[in-house]
Design a protein around this motif. Structure first.
Motif, PDB file in Angstrom:
ATOM      1  N   GLU A  36      -2.385  -3.490 -17.899  1.00  0.00           N
ATOM      2  CA  GLU A  36      -1.193  -2.688 -17.639  1.00  0.00           C
ATOM      3  C   GLU A  36      -0.164  -2.883 -18.738  1.00  0.00           C
TER       4      GLU A  36
ATOM      5  N   MET B 173       0.855  -1.195   0.000  1.00  0.00           N
ATOM      6  CA  MET B 173       0.000   0.000   0.000  1.00  0.00           C
ATOM      7  C   MET B 173       0.885   1.236   0.000  1.00  0.00           C
ATOM      8  N   THR B 174       0.517   2.211  -0.737  1.00  0.00           N
ATOM      9  CA  THR B 174       1.464   3.260  -1.132  1.00  0.00           C
ATOM     10  C   THR B 174       2.079   4.064   0.003  1.00  0.00           C
ATOM     11  N   LEU B 175       1.409   4.087   1.169  1.00  0.00           N
ATOM     12  CA  LEU B 175       1.924   4.940   2.246  1.00  0.00           C
ATOM     13  C   LEU B 175       2.895   4.216   3.168  1.00  0.00           C
ATOM     14  N   PHE B 176       2.962   2.909   3.073  1.00  0.00           N
ATOM     15  CA  PHE B 176       3.743   2.160   4.056  1.00  0.00           C
ATOM     16  C   PHE B 176       4.899   1.420   3.404  1.00  0.00           C
ATOM     17  N   PRO B 177       5.980   1.210   4.171  1.00  0.00           N
ATOM     18  CA  PRO B 177       7.090   0.414   3.627  1.00  0.00           C
ATOM     19  C   PRO B 177       6.620  -1.000   3.337  1.00  0.00           C
ATOM     20  N   ARG B 178       7.150  -1.580   2.262  1.00  0.00           N
ATOM     21  CA  ARG B 178       6.747  -2.937   1.908  1.00  0.00           C
ATOM     22  C   ARG B 178       7.974  -3.735   1.472  1.00  0.00           C
ATOM     23  N   SER B 179       7.849  -5.008   1.498  1.00  0.00           N
ATOM     24  CA  SER B 179       8.959  -5.845   1.026  1.00  0.00           C
ATOM     25  C   SER B 179       8.824  -6.033  -0.483  1.00  0.00           C
ATOM     26  N   LEU B 180       9.922  -6.425  -1.105  1.00  0.00           N
ATOM     27  CA  LEU B 180       9.929  -6.586  -2.556  1.00  0.00           C
ATOM     28  C   LEU B 180       8.848  -7.548  -3.023  1.00  0.00           C
TER      29      LEU B 180
ATOM     30  N   HIS C   4      11.238  -2.026   1.580  1.00  0.00           N
ATOM     31  CA  HIS C   4      11.475  -0.935   0.654  1.00  0.00           C
ATOM     32  C   HIS C   4      10.677   0.299   1.056  1.00  0.00           C
TER      33      HIS C   4
ATOM     34  N   TRP D  69       5.386  -5.767  -3.299  1.00  0.00           N
ATOM     35  CA  TRP D  69       5.018  -4.789  -4.310  1.00  0.00           C
ATOM     36  C   TRP D  69       5.479  -5.168  -5.714  1.00  0.00           C
ATOM     37  N   TYR D  70       6.409  -6.083  -5.879  1.00  0.00           N
ATOM     38  CA  TYR D  70       6.889  -6.414  -7.218  1.00  0.00           C
ATOM     39  C   TYR D  70       5.937  -7.402  -7.864  1.00  0.00           C
ATOM     40  N   LYS D  71       4.832  -6.854  -8.378  1.00  0.00           N
ATOM     41  CA  LYS D  71       3.817  -7.733  -8.960  1.00  0.00           C
ATOM     42  C   LYS D  71       3.968  -7.753 -10.473  1.00  0.00           C
ATOM     43  N   PRO D  72       3.650  -8.874 -11.100  1.00  0.00           N
ATOM     44  CA  PRO D  72       3.679  -8.888 -12.570  1.00  0.00           C
ATOM     45  C   PRO D  72       2.579  -7.974 -13.122  1.00  0.00           C
ATOM     46  N   PHE D  73       2.803  -7.484 -14.325  1.00  0.00           N
ATOM     47  CA  PHE D  73       1.798  -6.611 -14.941  1.00  0.00           C
ATOM     48  C   PHE D  73       0.568  -7.429 -15.318  1.00  0.00           C
ATOM     49  N   THR D  74      -0.606  -6.819 -15.152  1.00  0.00           N
ATOM     50  CA  THR D  74      -1.809  -7.467 -15.659  1.00  0.00           C
ATOM     51  C   THR D  74      -1.876  -7.201 -17.156  1.00  0.00           C
TER      52      THR D  74
ATOM     53  N   ASN E  77      -0.289  -0.965  -9.199  1.00  0.00           N
ATOM     54  CA  ASN E  77       0.870  -1.825  -9.429  1.00  0.00           C
ATOM     55  C   ASN E  77       2.108  -0.980  -9.168  1.00  0.00           C
ATOM     56  N   GLU E  78       2.743  -1.187  -8.021  1.00  0.00           N
ATOM     57  CA  GLU E  78       3.863  -0.325  -7.642  1.00  0.00           C
ATOM     58  C   GLU E  78       5.049  -0.481  -8.567  1.00  0.00           C
ATOM     59  N   ARG E  79       5.206  -1.673  -9.137  1.00  0.00           N
ATOM     60  CA  ARG E  79       6.336  -1.880 -10.045  1.00  0.00           C
ATOM     61  C   ARG E  79       6.178  -0.956 -11.248  1.00  0.00           C
ATOM     62  N   TYR E  80       4.966  -0.884 -11.766  1.00  0.00           N
ATOM     63  CA  TYR E  80       4.616  -0.028 -12.892  1.00  0.00           C
ATOM     64  C   TYR E  80       4.906   1.428 -12.538  1.00  0.00           C
TER      65      TYR E  80
END
Lengths: 172, 297
Positions: free
Chosen positions: A19, A1-8, B179, A11-16, B264-267
């Motif tokens: 996208e 979620m954009t406001l909080f630190p996250r692990s790889l 991150h 957030w490293y999701k494949p593109f739909t 999608n944060e990567r995007y």
């Protein structure tokens, strides 16, 4: 979620599919725009106005322009004669030149004081546009293929009288 | 439990460092004041270009350049950079549950920026410095104007350094794991571009300062133009990048974190990386329209 630190992994999701599609579309659009801009140089060389530049002091160029202006006042400028135009705050010298249609002229432009613009505008719109700098002269090789009155306007802010600067080219 | 000097945000649960919050608020307020001045000037820019009947009675005829100058500086330099400083402090402290690296540096930065802003805006409002946003030399005004400009830009530089040090300190003290949040990362990209602004800007402003002080500088127009557009163009990129980072924050905050799941944060991070890559080439478009690049064609 954009406001909080996250692990790889989070957030490293494949593109739909959507996208991926948009990403590729945006990329293609960027390539088309870049290619159009760069290729215009080859597609429309007619409107490319070749130019050279050289260094010259404002005082020297002022003398050249003044000599030219007085020699050719109200006269049609013959082929082979170099035209000199100098920009001052807030006028051009000479303020009117008469050129022949279909002849290539070398027009030297420079500034006596601050940055000015030289914008040549015909009835179809802007013909030519450049920035004039003190200490530097620009030689444009230009040919007018239509008779008429062309206006030269200053299009770079040069002070309080900027909007009053104009000159005329009459093509006969 | 909340430490001394912190409060907890009721909406997000994040820890807010109170001294850092004060700096955020002050920088943000200066941004809003600049936005208001620039906005009022914008109204008059429009009016003085129109055939508005009351122009003469109000004494506004022939004041177009005055309003344009006031509008340009407040919108294109002051609003952007004051807000940017507030934003980078916010994303480096509140989003990471950390304090600013140095509150003292924060106030030093604020005071430098405030002095610069006051010098320039007092002169702009008095009408003594109508050079417009581009301020192309040899058009020049009293050198103190450029000194104020330098103070402002230096203040921004200190704020950006404080921001990076804050990120570093938060990382090594273990204030967050994993991150950086996307919003922090995006604002960080804006801060990097802000460094480009300061790097080019210092050259342009110092050159203009020396030239207007008549220290025998030749007034090399091309030198100034080159470095000015490094500042001018990049500053607008700072604004755009910060705006996008704020979008991502608003998506989360505005929908109770619901919609944020779909980003999608990567995007998004790839997009931010592309912004950074193309800032410096992007400056290049400002160098056309003159003889010095395209001569000898």
């Amino acid at each position: 979620m954009t406001l909080f630190p996250r692990s790889l992994e989070e957030w490293y999701k494949p593109f739909t599919k959507e996208e991926k599609t948009w990403f590729i579309l945006a990329f293609i659009l960027a390539i088309i725009l870049a290619a159009t801009t760069l290729s215009w140089f080859f597609i429309d060389p007619y409107h490319q106005v070749p130019a050279k530049s050289y260094a010259i002091s404002p005082n020297e160029f002022d003398k050249l322009a003044a000599t030219f202006a007085s020699s050719y006042k109200d006269k049609i400028i013959p082929e082979g004669v170099d035209v000199y135009i100098i920009a001052h705050q807030f006028y051009f010298n000479p303020s009117k030149i008469i050129l022949k249609k279909g002849v290539t002229y070398r027009i030297h432009v420079s500034s006596a004081d601050v940055l000015h613009g030289l914008s040549i505008i015909g009835e179809d719109g802007t013909v030519y546009n450049l920035m004039i700098m003190p200490g530097m002269a620009y030689v444009i090789h230009i040919i007018f293929d239509k008779t008429g009155i062309y206006e030269i306007l200053c299009n770079e802010y040069c002070g309080s009288g900027h909007h009053l600067m104009s000159a005329t080219i009459e093509v006969v | 439990m909340t430490e001394a000097g912190f409060r907890r945000c009721m909406a997000t649960g994040l820890l807010v460092h109170l001294a850092s919050q004060r700096l955020i608020v002050f920088n943000f307020l200066m941004g809003i004041i600049s936005l208001i001045i620039g906005g009022i000037a914008a109204i008059f820019v429009g009016l003085t270009r129109s055939s508005f009947v009351l122009l003469e009675q109000l004494g506004l005829q022939n004041t177009y350049y005055y309003w344009l100058n006031l509008h340009g500086y407040n919108m294109l330099i002051f609003w952007i950079l004051w807000f940017e400083v507030a934003l980078i402090y916010f994303v480096a402290t509140i989003l990471l549950n950390a304090p600013l690296y140095s509150i003292r540096l924060g106030w030093l930065s604020f005071i430098l920026m405030l002095i610069g802003w006051l010098i320039m805006n007092v002169m702009n409002i008095a009408g003594d410095s109508i050079v417009l946003f581009t301020a192309y030399i040899p058009l020049s005004v009293p050198p103190i104007f450029y000194l104020g400009y330098l103070f402002f830009v230096l203040g921004v530089a200190i704020a950006v350094i404080n921001f990076f040090l804050t990120l570093y300190k938060a990382r090594i003290e273990g204030k967050y794991a994993g991150h950086l949040p996307l919003v922090t990362w995006g604002a960080g990209i804006a801060a990097i571009i802000g460094l480009v602004v300061v790097a080019y800007g210092a050259f342009a402003i110092i050159y203009a300062l020396l030239f207007s002080s008549n220290y025998g500088l030749s007034g090399d127009v091309m030198f100034y133009r080159w470095f000015f557009w490094g500042l001018g163009h990049s500053a607008q990129y700072v604004n755009v990048t910060a705006m996008v980072a704020v979008w991502y924050a608003l998506i989360a905050l505005g929908t109770g974190f619901v919609a944020a799941k779909f980003i999608n944060e990567r995007y998004a991070r790839i997009a931010f990386a592309l912004y950074t890559l193309f800032v410096v080439p992007g400056i290049g478009h400002s160098y056309f329209g003159g003889s010095w690049i395209l001569s000898d064609l």
